[in-house]
Write a protein that holds these residues in place. Structure first.
Motif, short mmCIF file in Angstrom:
data_model
loop_
_atom_site.label_atom_id
_atom_site.label_comp_id
_atom_site.label_asym_id
_atom_site.label_seq_id
_atom_site.Cartn_x
_atom_site.Cartn_y
_atom_site.Cartn_z
N GLY A 269 0.81 -1.39 0.18
CA GLY A 269 0.04 -0.16 0.26
C GLY A 269 0.76 1.13 -0.13
O GLY A 269 2.12 1.16 -0.22
N ASP A 270 0.25 2.33 0.43
CA ASP A 270 0.92 3.48 0.39
C ASP A 270 1.99 3.54 1.19
O ASP A 270 3.14 4.39 0.86
N GLU A 271 1.93 3.29 2.55
CA GLU A 271 3.09 3.03 3.50
C GLU A 271 4.09 2.59 2.84
O GLU A 271 5.23 2.94 2.93
N GLY A 272 4.00 1.39 2.44
CA GLY A 272 5.18 0.45 1.64
C GLY A 272 5.84 1.15 0.60
O GLY A 272 7.00 1.13 0.67
N VAL A 273 5.08 2.02 -0.27
CA VAL A 273 5.68 2.44 -1.50
C VAL A 273 6.49 3.68 -1.17
O VAL A 273 7.51 4.07 -1.60
N ALA A 274 5.96 4.42 0.00
CA ALA A 274 6.71 5.49 0.60
C ALA A 274 7.90 5.14 1.02
O ALA A 274 9.08 5.53 1.03
N ALA A 275 7.91 3.92 1.76
CA ALA A 275 8.91 3.25 2.63
C ALA A 275 10.20 3.02 1.56
O ALA A 275 11.20 3.18 1.40
N ILE A 276 9.59 2.64 0.31
CA ILE A 276 10.57 1.98 -0.70
C ILE A 276 11.47 3.31 -1.39
O ILE A 276 12.41 3.38 -1.61
N GLY A 277 10.37 4.42 -1.45
CA GLY A 277 10.87 5.87 -2.01
C GLY A 277 11.98 6.07 -0.82
O GLY A 277 13.20 6.92 -1.16
N LYS A 278 11.93 5.88 0.41
CA LYS A 278 12.75 6.60 1.15
C LYS A 278 14.13 5.53 1.40
O LYS A 278 15.36 6.18 1.62
N TYR A 279 14.08 4.41 1.29
CA TYR A 279 15.09 3.45 1.81
C TYR A 279 15.72 2.84 0.49
O TYR A 279 16.98 2.65 0.76
N TYR A 280 15.28 2.63 -0.50
CA TYR A 280 15.98 1.91 -1.87
C TYR A 280 16.71 3.10 -2.52
O TYR A 280 16.28 3.43 -3.57
N THR A 281 18.05 3.51 -2.00
CA THR A 281 18.53 4.60 -2.76
C THR A 281 19.06 4.31 -3.95
O THR A 281 19.56 5.15 -4.62
N ARG A 282 19.20 3.21 -4.36
CA ARG A 282 19.87 2.77 -5.85
C ARG A 282 18.89 2.16 -6.78
O ARG A 282 19.28 1.86 -7.72
N LEU A 283 17.52 2.16 -6.29
CA LEU A 283 16.54 1.68 -6.91
C LEU A 283 16.65 2.11 -8.40
O LEU A 283 16.29 3.49 -8.57
N GLU A 284 16.64 1.43 -9.41
CA GLU A 284 16.34 1.76 -10.74
C GLU A 284 14.96 1.22 -11.55
O GLU A 284 14.31 1.95 -12.59
N ASP A 285 14.60 0.10 -11.09
CA ASP A 285 13.43 -0.41 -11.83
C ASP A 285 12.45 -1.10 -10.79
O ASP A 285 12.81 -1.72 -9.95
N LEU A 286 11.05 -0.62 -10.88
CA LEU A 286 10.19 -1.00 -9.84
C LEU A 286 8.91 -1.24 -10.60
O LEU A 286 8.46 -0.65 -11.66
N ASN A 287 8.26 -2.37 -10.56
CA ASN A 287 7.19 -3.02 -11.23
C ASN A 287 6.05 -3.09 -10.06
O ASN A 287 6.22 -3.75 -8.95
N LEU A 288 4.88 -2.29 -10.01
CA LEU A 288 3.93 -2.14 -9.27
C LEU A 288 2.50 -2.48 -9.90
O LEU A 288 1.53 -2.19 -9.67
N LEU A 289 2.78 -3.47 -10.83
CA LEU A 289 1.68 -3.96 -11.67
C LEU A 289 0.70 -4.43 -10.58
O LEU A 289 0.92 -5.38 -9.76
N GLN A 290 -0.66 -4.37 -10.88
CA GLN A 290 -1.58 -4.94 -10.00
C GLN A 290 -1.86 -4.68 -8.63
O GLN A 290 -2.11 -5.55 -7.80
N CYS A 291 -1.10 -3.65 -8.26
CA CYS A 291 -0.94 -3.32 -6.74
C CYS A 291 -2.06 -2.29 -6.57
O CYS A 291 -1.86 -1.00 -6.57
N THR A 292 -3.23 -2.73 -6.45
CA THR A 292 -4.45 -2.15 -6.59
C THR A 292 -4.84 -1.06 -5.38
O THR A 292 -5.72 -0.50 -5.44
N SER A 293 -4.01 -1.31 -4.12
CA SER A 293 -4.33 -0.67 -3.14
C SER A 293 -3.48 0.72 -2.90
O SER A 293 -3.84 1.43 -1.97
N LEU A 294 -2.93 1.00 -4.13
CA LEU A 294 -1.94 2.36 -4.20
C LEU A 294 -2.71 3.40 -4.31
O LEU A 294 -3.82 3.35 -5.23
N THR A 295 -2.60 4.72 -3.97
CA THR A 295 -3.22 5.95 -4.28
C THR A 295 -2.04 6.90 -4.57
O THR A 295 -0.87 6.68 -4.22
N ASP A 296 -2.59 8.09 -4.88
CA ASP A 296 -1.65 9.21 -4.96
C ASP A 296 -0.82 9.45 -3.90
O ASP A 296 0.43 9.83 -4.13
N SER A 297 -1.15 9.24 -2.84
CA SER A 297 -0.30 9.57 -1.51
C SER A 297 1.11 8.79 -1.59
O SER A 297 2.19 9.38 -1.33
#
Length: 212
Positions: A81-109
């Motif tokens: 969900g949003d909390e998890g994606v926000a955490a990925i944005g904060k901690y995955y400092t080298r992330l280049e490729d992210l697949n969120l296909l069918q992660c239906t609980s995500l919102t703009d936040s």
């Protein structure tokens, strides 16, 4: 080095095979397993968790703390969900490729926080079949994710403003996949004007586009 790489590849193959068997009913991997991955494969760069419904973002953070070279994360079908994606944005400092296909609980936040945190490193982002994101998410992506070369979007709530932001901000795009019923000719014309490196374009169910 070769033996470690072989073991990593074999492990990922086993995880993907188990999670795909019988659809989403076989979701064997949980946070306990992710702890083992983080502890055992400290040079891991890529991880696919296809429909692993028991995985939470808490242990995803644990993995990236152990695996400093992490670049690619596939969370297709996961209950992130949003909390998890926000955490990925904060901690995955080298992330280049992210697949969120069918992660239906995500919102703009959550997606805005992702763009704020990882905009400088992300090169590939899949938001297909997420449904909920609106132009607000795309405006953030266009503003912060200037290194993107591949983007996939599917949402009935995306309009011209969101795609205009992408076209103007993500000028390095080489691949763009759209399934957005509400975009019109104006948005696609902006893509043609600003995304001069584009090599692949997919337009699915873009019902308001015309020959213009």
């Amino acid at each position: 080095m070769q033996e470690e790489a072989r073991l990593i590849n074999q492990f990922l193959l086993n995880v993907e095979t188990m999670s795909k068997q019988n659809g989403i009913r076989n979701s064997y991997l949980s946070d306990f397993g992710l702890v083992a991955i983080g502890d055992g494969f400290t040079k891991l760069e890529s991880l696919s968790l296809y429909w692993c419904l028991n995985v939470t973002y808490v242990e995803l953070i644990y993995i990236v703390e152990k695996c400093k070279f992490f670049k690619c994360l596939d969370l297709e079908g996961c209950c992130i969900g949003d909390e998890g994606v926000a955490a990925i944005g904060k901690y995955y400092t080298r992330l280049e490729d992210l697949n969120l296909l069918q992660c239906t609980s995500l919102t703009d936040s959550g997606l805005v926080q992702l763009a704020l945190g990882r905009g400088r490193t992300l090169k590939s982002l899949c938001l297909a079949d997420c449904r909920s994101p609106t132009g607000i998410s795309l405006e953030a992506v266009g503003l912060y994710c200037i290194s993107l070369d591949a983007l996939s979007i599917e949402s009935e709530f995306i309009n011209n403003e969101g795609l205009l932001s992408i076209a103007k901000g993500c000028s390095l795009l080489k691949s763009l996949k759209l399934n957005c019923i509400n975009i019109t000719d104006e948005a696609l014309q902006a893509v043609g004007k600003f995304c001069l490196l584009l090599e692949f374009l997919a337009l699915s169910q873009c019902e308001k586009l015309t020959d213009k």
